[in-house]
Scaffold this active site. Structure first.
Site, PDB file in Angstrom:
ATOM      1  N   HIS A 375      71.916  72.385  88.587  1.00 34.07           N
ATOM      2  CA  HIS A 375      70.557  72.780  88.189  1.00 34.07           C
ATOM      3  C   HIS A 375      70.168  74.183  88.603  1.00 34.07           C
ATOM      4  O   HIS A 375      68.997  74.555  88.447  1.00 34.07           O
ATOM      5  CB  HIS A 375      69.528  71.812  88.774  1.00 34.07           C
ATOM      6  CG  HIS A 375      69.583  70.434  88.206  1.00 34.07           C
ATOM      7  ND1 HIS A 375      68.867  70.056  87.090  1.00 34.07           N
ATOM      8  CD2 HIS A 375      70.287  69.352  88.585  1.00 34.07           C
ATOM      9  CE1 HIS A 375      69.115  68.782  86.823  1.00 34.07           C
ATOM     10  NE2 HIS A 375      69.975  68.334  87.721  1.00 34.07           N
ATOM     11  N   LYS A 567      54.193  76.632  88.225  1.00 32.55           N
ATOM     12  CA  LYS A 567      55.564  76.292  88.596  1.00 32.55           C
ATOM     13  C   LYS A 567      55.716  76.635  90.070  1.00 32.55           C
ATOM     14  O   LYS A 567      54.801  77.230  90.654  1.00 32.55           O
ATOM     15  CB  LYS A 567      56.583  77.079  87.763  1.00 32.55           C
ATOM     16  CG  LYS A 567      56.276  78.599  87.720  1.00 32.55           C
ATOM     17  CD  LYS A 567      57.268  79.380  86.871  1.00 32.55           C
ATOM     18  CE  LYS A 567      57.050  79.295  85.386  1.00 32.55           C
ATOM     19  NZ  LYS A 567      58.097  78.609  84.639  1.00 32.55           N
ATOM     20  N   ARG A 568      56.851  76.256  90.708  1.00 35.25           N
ATOM     21  CA  ARG A 568      57.085  76.684  92.077  1.00 35.25           C
ATOM     22  C   ARG A 568      56.973  78.202  92.177  1.00 35.25           C
ATOM     23  O   ARG A 568      57.304  78.931  91.230  1.00 35.25           O
ATOM     24  CB  ARG A 568      58.478  76.227  92.546  1.00 35.25           C
ATOM     25  CG  ARG A 568      58.557  74.739  92.813  1.00 35.25           C
ATOM     26  CD  ARG A 568      57.561  74.297  93.848  1.00 35.25           C
ATOM     27  NE  ARG A 568      57.930  74.768  95.164  1.00 35.25           N
ATOM     28  CZ  ARG A 568      58.562  74.049  96.079  1.00 35.25           C
ATOM     29  NH1 ARG A 568      58.859  72.785  95.835  1.00 35.25           N
ATOM     30  NH2 ARG A 568      58.874  74.547  97.257  1.00 35.25           N
ATOM     31  N   LYS A 573      60.927  83.851  89.551  1.00 37.77           N
ATOM     32  CA  LYS A 573      60.007  83.433  88.477  1.00 37.77           C
ATOM     33  C   LYS A 573      58.946  84.500  88.182  1.00 37.77           C
ATOM     34  O   LYS A 573      58.217  84.414  87.204  1.00 37.77           O
ATOM     35  CB  LYS A 573      59.342  82.102  88.843  1.00 37.77           C
ATOM     36  CG  LYS A 573      60.358  80.951  89.001  1.00 37.77           C
ATOM     37  CD  LYS A 573      59.682  79.661  89.421  1.00 37.77           C
ATOM     38  CE  LYS A 573      60.645  78.537  89.787  1.00 37.77           C
ATOM     39  NZ  LYS A 573      61.173  77.797  88.608  1.00 37.77           N
ATOM     40  N   THR A 675      61.330  73.448  82.331  1.00 33.17           N
ATOM     41  CA  THR A 675      60.872  72.314  81.531  1.00 33.17           C
ATOM     42  C   THR A 675      59.363  72.435  81.301  1.00 33.17           C
ATOM     43  O   THR A 675      58.837  71.864  80.347  1.00 33.17           O
ATOM     44  CB  THR A 675      61.189  70.961  82.223  1.00 33.17           C
ATOM     45  OG1 THR A 675      60.824  71.058  83.595  1.00 33.17           O
ATOM     46  CG2 THR A 675      62.662  70.630  82.107  1.00 33.17           C
ATOM     47  N   LYS A 679      56.699  71.636  78.034  1.00 36.25           N
ATOM     48  CA  LYS A 679      55.435  70.885  78.112  1.00 36.25           C
ATOM     49  C   LYS A 679      54.272  71.713  77.545  1.00 36.25           C
ATOM     50  O   LYS A 679      53.402  71.194  76.839  1.00 36.25           O
ATOM     51  CB  LYS A 679      55.149  70.475  79.559  1.00 36.25           C
ATOM     52  CG  LYS A 679      56.191  69.497  80.102  1.00 36.25           C
ATOM     53  CD  LYS A 679      56.203  69.408  81.628  1.00 36.25           C
ATOM     54  CE  LYS A 679      57.491  68.757  82.108  1.00 36.25           C
ATOM     55  NZ  LYS A 679      57.719  68.929  83.549  1.00 36.25           N
TER      56      LYS A 679
HETATM   57  C1  26V Z   1      67.327  72.720  96.663  1.00 37.06           C
HETATM   58  C2  26V Z   1      66.845  72.362  97.891  1.00 37.06           C
HETATM   59  C3  26V Z   1      67.311  73.097  99.067  1.00 37.06           C
HETATM   60  C4  26V Z   1      66.988  72.433 100.372  1.00 37.06           C
HETATM   61  C5  26V Z   1      65.631  71.849 100.413  1.00 37.06           C
HETATM   62  C6  26V Z   1      65.374  70.886  99.308  1.00 37.06           C
HETATM   63  C7  26V Z   1      65.916  71.336  97.998  1.00 37.06           C
HETATM   64  C8  26V Z   1      65.505  70.706  96.851  1.00 37.06           C
HETATM   65  C9  26V Z   1      65.992  71.082  95.627  1.00 37.06           C
HETATM   66  C10 26V Z   1      66.909  72.097  95.529  1.00 37.06           C
HETATM   67  C11 26V Z   1      67.477  72.485  94.210  1.00 37.06           C
HETATM   68  C12 26V Z   1      66.449  72.799  93.224  1.00 37.06           C
HETATM   69  C13 26V Z   1      67.080  73.040  91.906  1.00 37.06           C
HETATM   70  C14 26V Z   1      66.077  72.909  90.805  1.00 37.06           C
HETATM   71  O1  26V Z   1      65.005  72.351  90.946  1.00 37.06           O
HETATM   72  N1  26V Z   1      66.442  73.421  89.668  1.00 37.06           N
HETATM   73  C15 26V Z   1      65.586  73.354  88.495  1.00 37.06           C
HETATM   74  O2  26V Z   1      66.040  72.272  87.704  1.00 37.06           O
HETATM   75  C16 26V Z   1      65.271  72.115  86.531  1.00 37.06           C
HETATM   76  C17 26V Z   1      65.767  70.860  85.848  1.00 37.06           C
HETATM   77  O3  26V Z   1      67.079  71.041  85.412  1.00 37.06           O
HETATM   78  C18 26V Z   1      65.372  73.345  85.665  1.00 37.06           C
HETATM   79  O4  26V Z   1      64.557  73.175  84.544  1.00 37.06           O
HETATM   80  C19 26V Z   1      64.932  74.581  86.442  1.00 37.06           C
HETATM   81  O5  26V Z   1      65.173  75.739  85.679  1.00 37.06           O
HETATM   82  C20 26V Z   1      65.714  74.678  87.746  1.00 37.06           C
HETATM   83  O6  26V Z   1      65.208  75.723  88.544  1.00 37.06           O
END
Ligand code: 26V
Length: 831
Positions: A375, A567-568, A573, A675, A679
């Site tokens: 992702h 978004k985050r 971004k 995503t 929306k």
């Molecule tokens: C990384 C970490 C690092 C440690 C702390 C907790 C944590 C939680 C999640 C992540 C990975 C995040 C990756 C993510 O959210 N990617 C997003 O995925 C979406 C669904 O595929 C996509 O639409 C977004 O572009 C992408 O940024």
């Protein structure tokens, strides 16, 4: 709205639906009344709004349990293959309205809740969001569960029942504060605990080797501690099809019958303290989204839910099939990012050490079972566990990773003899002596039969850069499956007025077949239809304006262009680029107050990871700029900026329907998919965006004329970086951006505090890792174009309708079907 004051709401009954008058309550309404007495234990006249919510939820849960039993029976009768979706995050949001709509109970629920003396929409507001995720990855998992159940695919979600979800964001003096999200404090009517199905999960300890009677090596892992994993089942209803699939969330409970040593030592308090410590495993969601936190607790969370899930999956398979060699025929296991990838050595351990398989057979079963989705391309988000930490918690798994790697590298060196660099790049381990790490992405690639990215460009970049060597070795393993979103929640539920208009125009088919939206195309030419359409948009804008006014006391004009980025908060971004452009626009209006400006309201919302300095500075800057420009009467009717606190699923459901312009402005090549972009477009917002992630595919689908594309493309970004990017050049050549930066640096926007943003600005001028300055002029031009276009309301609405009409491809139903057919090999149950 008055809450928890029973006398203000108890007698609020909608006209013609007074159950005491002529209406005969239906069986569902009776169920609600029964639940209030039998499950909640409250008289109708004493019930608080929350009691009524509980009663309605309880009545619905009963129906879902019934549907689940039927679905399970049908699956078993058909011996149907099932997918298990392993994810550390499920960002579900609220469940009541979704269940009411999916079960087709809206009419009856309305009557039932009126019988309890309340209006249905007010009851929905009683529910706390289940925010068990950070952002896109977690929400995608929730959309996929909806799409799986709706299409009748046998599927189970597995995750963690965090006691505290994503933190609640408060803004004080413009600064983000993180507050705990104690979402379970009033209980959770949706979950069914199954303590009798708990699973023991071990950590630490040592590994012993014995020779069995048959002369074979027997490996025994004796963990130092063991924690119970208690499953809590939440049901996911399909859209009006009688299907209900389980989401299994694991809760950590101390092991009463383990760790008894202290009791014998007489150190009873210490023993109880340790027990409490075990329960911290499921306490809290890690609030990150990009910086992989190499913390022991996070690794414990990962192994905890993976081990419990695999034990449950294998146990069910053994009960139904009697042997594990048929596992890949009946079970697909999906790894949502690298977070659950420890499942690969865990399944190997179970097959080798507990079930007596040899390596080759175990590896064959394992690789045919697992598939993995990546992702993100952000290198800092790729999980790499320190082997000391990993081996301390999971000594047997570390050995298995070494053995998996040894065999894998042997294969690589047969194909490419004497290519040491390639071996080092592909190895599951990196670094050496004292700083050795396990690359979880490489482990996922080696141990899965399928690996995918989440949008066409993202998958292409995986093949070209991050996983290049693997793509050369296994050309058919890497594929693309573009993300999608569920139209049931993001259009039907969030925007009922627009959903009704669409259904009146083209019928209901779009609810389960989003491609049907193309039938809207001719309606774009119908002036009356356009008028109704834009009337709904303005009405939704009104509702959001009221919310913003209540929440942060900023008055915004519902007739203005709602320009929205939610978004985050992350540098890639580029919320910073948005806010700087707002300042540029402000200066222009000041220069020419009588110019032909399109009145605009710029809205931002999103959370920053608590330890991410730059992201928190961007929030503060946004709030400072908002305060500065909103206070200026000279620009007030023409430009407003607001940061809406505590972004989450429920707030998103209010925002998308009210938005005109969707900001999707990441540096090309950084956003895997996005995503939110889908929306917004589904709710009739036009996109201003870069050629990044799924924006590219959205632009292809809706046609370049119907959105505002700007900025460097991914190849241009790469070229600029190779050539050596010099951010200051772009400031020297652009007087407008110079004025904007001078304004920030002067302290005029920050109560005269000239130093407040000096670090952020230095970072931008000296480094600008995401090319904000390089894309600024092009972004600003695209914004001008969007502003002009909005003032031609006929044209804008036509474009909005055409956007919606071409969103068919971006349903999670389509994404899930591609996984089902191309990756998991599962088929829908006969309905
Ligand atoms: C990384 C970490 C690092 C440690 C702390 C907790 C944590 C939680 C999640 C992540 C990975 C995040 C990756 C993510 O959210 N990617 C997003 O995925 C979406 C669904 O595929 C996509 O639409 C977004 O572009 C992408 O940024």
């Amino acid at each position: 709205m008055a809450k928890n004051k029973k006398d203000t709401t108890a007698n609020k009954i909608e006209p013609d639906q007074d159950p005491g008058a002529s209406h005969t309550p239906s069986s569902f309404a009776t169920d609600c009344l029964d639940a209030l007495r039998l499950a909640v234990g409250r008289e109708r006249e004493d019930a608080t709004p929350y009691d009524r919510y509980l009663a309605l939820a309880t009545a619905i849960r009963g129906r879902q349990l019934d549907a689940w039993l039927d679905t399970e029976a049908r699956r078993r009768d058909a011996s149907a293959k099932r997918v298990h979706y392993l994810s550390l995050e499920f960002l579900v949001g609220r469940s009541l309205q979704n269940a009411v709509l999916n079960l087709g109970l809206e009419g009856e629920a309305r009557v039932g809740i009126n019988a309890l003396g309340m209006v249905l929409e007010d009851v929905y507001e009683e529910e706390h969001d289940a925010a068990l995720g950070n952002g896109g990855l977690g929400r995608l998992a929730a959309c996929f569960l909806d799409a799986l159940a709706t299409q009748g695919y046998p599927a189970v979600g597995h995750g963690i029942r965090y006691e505290y979800g994503m933190f609640r964001q408060e803004i004080r003096d413009g600064v983000q504060l993180e507050r705990p999200d104690n979402w379970l404090y009033r209980g959770n009517p949706w979950e069914t605990p199954r303590p009798d199905e708990r699973v023991a999960v071990g950590f630490g300890g040592h590994v012993e080797y014995h020779t069995g009677d048959d002369g074979r090596l027997q490996v025994v892992w004796s963990p130092a501690t063991t924690v119970w994993a208690v499953p809590h089942i939440t049901l996911v209803p399909g859209w009006r099809n009688g299907v209900s699939n389980p989401l299994v969330l694991w809760d950590a409970a101390s092991s009463d019958d383990f760790n008894l040593g202290y009791f014998n030592d007489g150190d009873y308090i210490r023993a109880v303290e340790d027990k409490a410590h075990d329960e911290t495993i499921s306490k809290v969601l890690y609030p990150g989204d990009a910086n992989a936190a190499g913390k022991a607790l996070r690794l414990k969370q990962q192994y905890f839910f993976v081990a419990a899930s695999l034990a449950r999956i294998l146990n069910e398979h053994l009960t139904e099939e009697g042997a594990l060699d048929t596992l890949p025929e009946r079970v697909a296991i999906h790894l949502n990012d690298t977070h659950p990838v420890v499942a690969i050595p865990e399944l190997m351990r179970l097959l080798l050490d507990e079930h007596g398989f040899g390596w080759e057979a175990a590896w064959d079963i394992s690789t045919r079972t697992f598939a993995y989705t990546n992702h993100t391309l952000m290198p800092e988000a790729l999980e790499r566990w320190d082997v000391g930490l990993f081996g301390g918690l999971l000594p047997r798994h570390l050995e298995l990773c070494y053995e998996i790697n040894r065999r894998f590298l042997r294969e690589v060196s047969q194909r490419w003899p004497r290519d040491g660099e390639r071996l080092a790049r592909m190895s599951i381990f990196e670094g050496g002596e004292g700083d050795k790490r396990i690359r979880m992405a490489n482990l996922a690639l080696v141990g899965s039969h399928s690996v995918n990215g989440v949008a066409a460009l993202h998958s292409e970049l995986l093949r070209r850069d991050l996983f290049r060597d693997f793509h050369e070795l296994w050309p058919s393993k890497l594929r693309n499956i573009t993300n999608g979103v569920t139209q049931r929640r993001w259009l039907r539920q969030a925007n009922p007025a627009l959903a009704t208009l669409i259904t009146e125009a083209i019928g209901e088919r779009w609810l389960t077949d989003l491609e049907a939206l193309t039938e809207l195309v001719p309606h774009a030419e119908d002036a009356a239809f356009r008028e109704t359409w834009s009337g709904i948009k303005r009405l939704n804008a009104h509702v959001l304006a009221e919310y913003v006014s209540d929440r942060i006391q900023v008055d915004i004009d519902p007739a203005s262009l709602f320009d929205v980025q939610v978004k985050r908060i992350h540098e890639y971004k580029r919320q910073l680029m948005n806010v700087l452009r707002v300042l540029a626009q402000y200066l222009r209006i000041k220069d020419d107050p009588n110019g032909d400006w399109t009145p605009r309201t710029v809205l931002l919302a999103g959370k920053a990871a608590p330890g991410y300095w730059a992201a928190k500075e961007i929030i503060r800057l946004t709030n400072d700029v908002a305060r500065f420009i909103n206070a200026d009467p000279a620009t007030n009717g023409l430009l407003k900026l607001a940061f809406i606190p505590d972004y989450g699923v429920s707030l998103a459901e209010r925002i998308f329907p009210a938005s005109d312009l969707s900001e999707q402005i990441s540096t090309a090549g950084t956003e895997a998919s996005g995503t939110g972009n889908m929306k917004f477009a589904l709710n009739g917002a036009l996109t201003i965006g870069t050629l990044d992630g799924a924006n590219i595919e959205i632009a292809e689908a809706v046609g370049a004329r119907n959105l505002f594309i700007f900025g460097l493309s991914e190849p241009e970004v790469r070229e600029l970086r190779v050539a050596g990017y010099r951010p200051r050049d772009h400031v020297e050549s652009n007087a407008e951006i110079r004025r904007v930066l001078d304004l920030v640096i002067s302290g005029a926007i920050s109560d005269g505090d000239a130093s407040r943003y000096s670090a952020l600005m230095d970072n931008l001028l000296d480094w600008d890792p995401y090319l904000v300055l390089a894309d600024f002029a092009s972004y600003s031009d695209a914004q001008d174009e969007a502003g002009r276009c909005f003032s031609d309301s006929e044209r804008w609405t036509r474009m909005a309708i055409l956007n919606v009409a071409h969103m068919g491809r971006f349903s999670s139903d389509r994404s899930v079907r591609e996984y089902a057919e191309g990756v998991w090999g599962i088929a829908p149950l006969e309905v």
